[in-house]
Design a protein around this motif. Sequence first.
Motif, PDB file in Angstrom:
ATOM      1  N   PHE A 182       9.233  84.248  11.151  1.00 26.19           N
ATOM      2  CA  PHE A 182      10.494  83.421  11.049  1.00 26.19           C
ATOM      3  C   PHE A 182      10.739  83.502   9.406  1.00 26.19           C
ATOM      4  CE2 PHE A 182      11.977  78.784  10.486  1.00 26.19           C
ATOM      5  CZ  PHE A 182      13.541  79.395  11.386  1.00 26.19           C
ATOM      6  N   HIS A 183       9.940  83.954   8.660  1.00 26.77           N
ATOM      7  CA  HIS A 183      10.715  84.453   7.724  1.00 26.77           C
ATOM      8  C   HIS A 183      11.418  85.944   7.450  1.00 26.77           C
ATOM      9  CE1 HIS A 183      10.527  84.508   3.050  1.00 26.77           C
ATOM     10  NE2 HIS A 183      10.380  85.810   2.873  1.00 26.77           N
ATOM     11  N   GLY A 184      10.722  86.530   8.771  1.00 28.08           N
ATOM     12  CA  GLY A 184      11.831  87.848   8.934  1.00 28.08           C
ATOM     13  C   GLY A 184      13.027  87.693   9.619  1.00 28.08           C
ATOM     14  N   PHE A 185      12.792  86.762  10.667  1.00 29.51           N
ATOM     15  CA  PHE A 185      13.875  86.891  11.894  1.00 29.51           C
ATOM     16  C   PHE A 185      15.200  86.218  10.841  1.00 29.51           C
ATOM     17  CE2 PHE A 185      16.835  83.658  13.926  1.00 29.51           C
ATOM     18  CZ  PHE A 185      16.807  84.677  14.992  1.00 29.51           C
ATOM     19  N   CYS A 186      14.450  85.079   9.611  1.00 23.91           N
ATOM     20  CA  CYS A 186      15.781  84.584   8.726  1.00 23.91           C
ATOM     21  C   CYS A 186      16.664  85.864   7.391  1.00 23.91           C
ATOM     22  CB  CYS A 186      15.630  83.711   7.913  1.00 23.91           C
ATOM     23  SG  CYS A 186      15.136  81.718   9.031  1.00 23.91           S
ATOM     24  N   MET A 187      14.917  86.385   7.518  1.00 26.90           N
ATOM     25  CA  MET A 187      16.118  88.055   6.586  1.00 26.90           C
ATOM     26  C   MET A 187      17.435  88.717   7.132  1.00 26.90           C
ATOM     27  SD  MET A 187      14.257  90.579   5.203  1.00 26.90           S
ATOM     28  CE  MET A 187      14.164  91.785   7.193  1.00 26.90           C
ATOM     29  N   TYR A 188      17.330  88.274   8.542  1.00 27.54           N
ATOM     30  CA  TYR A 188      18.124  89.450   9.231  1.00 27.54           C
ATOM     31  C   TYR A 188      19.497  88.488   9.416  1.00 27.54           C
ATOM     32  CZ  TYR A 188      15.144  93.245  10.827  1.00 27.54           C
ATOM     33  OH  TYR A 188      13.594  94.037  11.019  1.00 27.54           O
TER      34      TYR A 188
END
Length: 222
Positions: A182-188
Motif C-alpha cells: 500500500f505504501h508503494g501504491f501511494c507513492m505512485y
Amino acid sequence: MAIIEPANKEIGAIRKGKRYASSTRFWHWINFIIISGSLLTVLINSTLFDHAQRDFVKGELMDAGASVSVKQAGAVTHGLEDQVWGIHIYFGYALAALFLFRLIAEFFLPPGQKLLPKLKKAYQAYFILKKEREAAKHELVVKGLNIIFYLLLLIMVVTGLLLAFEDYTGISGNINHSIKEFHGFCMYLILAFIVIHLAGVFLAERKDGKGIVSDMINGGEN
C-alpha cells in the motif's frame, strides 16, 4: 511629495501581505526535495540493485579476478540495496517531520491563506452564491487536489513509520507486507499528483496564472 509617495506605496505593499507565507514556501520546496530524494532511492533500488543484476555483479567480480557464485553476488546486491533503503528511511523521517511542521504552521497562517477556509469559500462561491463560477471551480479543484495530496502524504508517513519500526510494532509479517504494498501504491499516486501539478503550473504560466513559480519563491502579493 516625491519622497512620501514611494513610502506610502511601500507601506501599502506591506499591509497587502504576501500571497504565500514563508512557512508555506519553505515547506513546499523542502518537501519537493525530500520527495524527489525518496523517489530517487526507489528508482535506484528498482533498477541497479534488483535481483536481475546478480548475474551482472557476478560477471564484474569474476572479471576482476574473484570467484563468486550467483548467491554470493546476490548477497552483494542485497547489501547495496539495504544501504539505499537506509537512506530512503531517513528521507521518510524528514518527510514525517515536514508533514508535522505543515500541520502546525497551518494554525498560524492568516485566515485567507488557510486551506480549509479557502476550500469552503470556493465551495460557497460555486454551489451557493453561483458567482464567478469558472474561477470558483478552478479554486475548488485545486484545493480539493491539495487535500488529496495531504491525505496521501499522511498515509505515506504513517505506513512508512510502521515499516521503519516493524521490529517493534508487533504487526505480523503478512500485514507488514500489505502495508509495504500500500505504501508503494501511494507513492505512485503521489508521483501522478506531481506530474499533474507540474502540468497545471506550466499551463497556468502560459495563460492567466503567470508568476506562480516566482510567487512561490518570493511570496507574491495578494
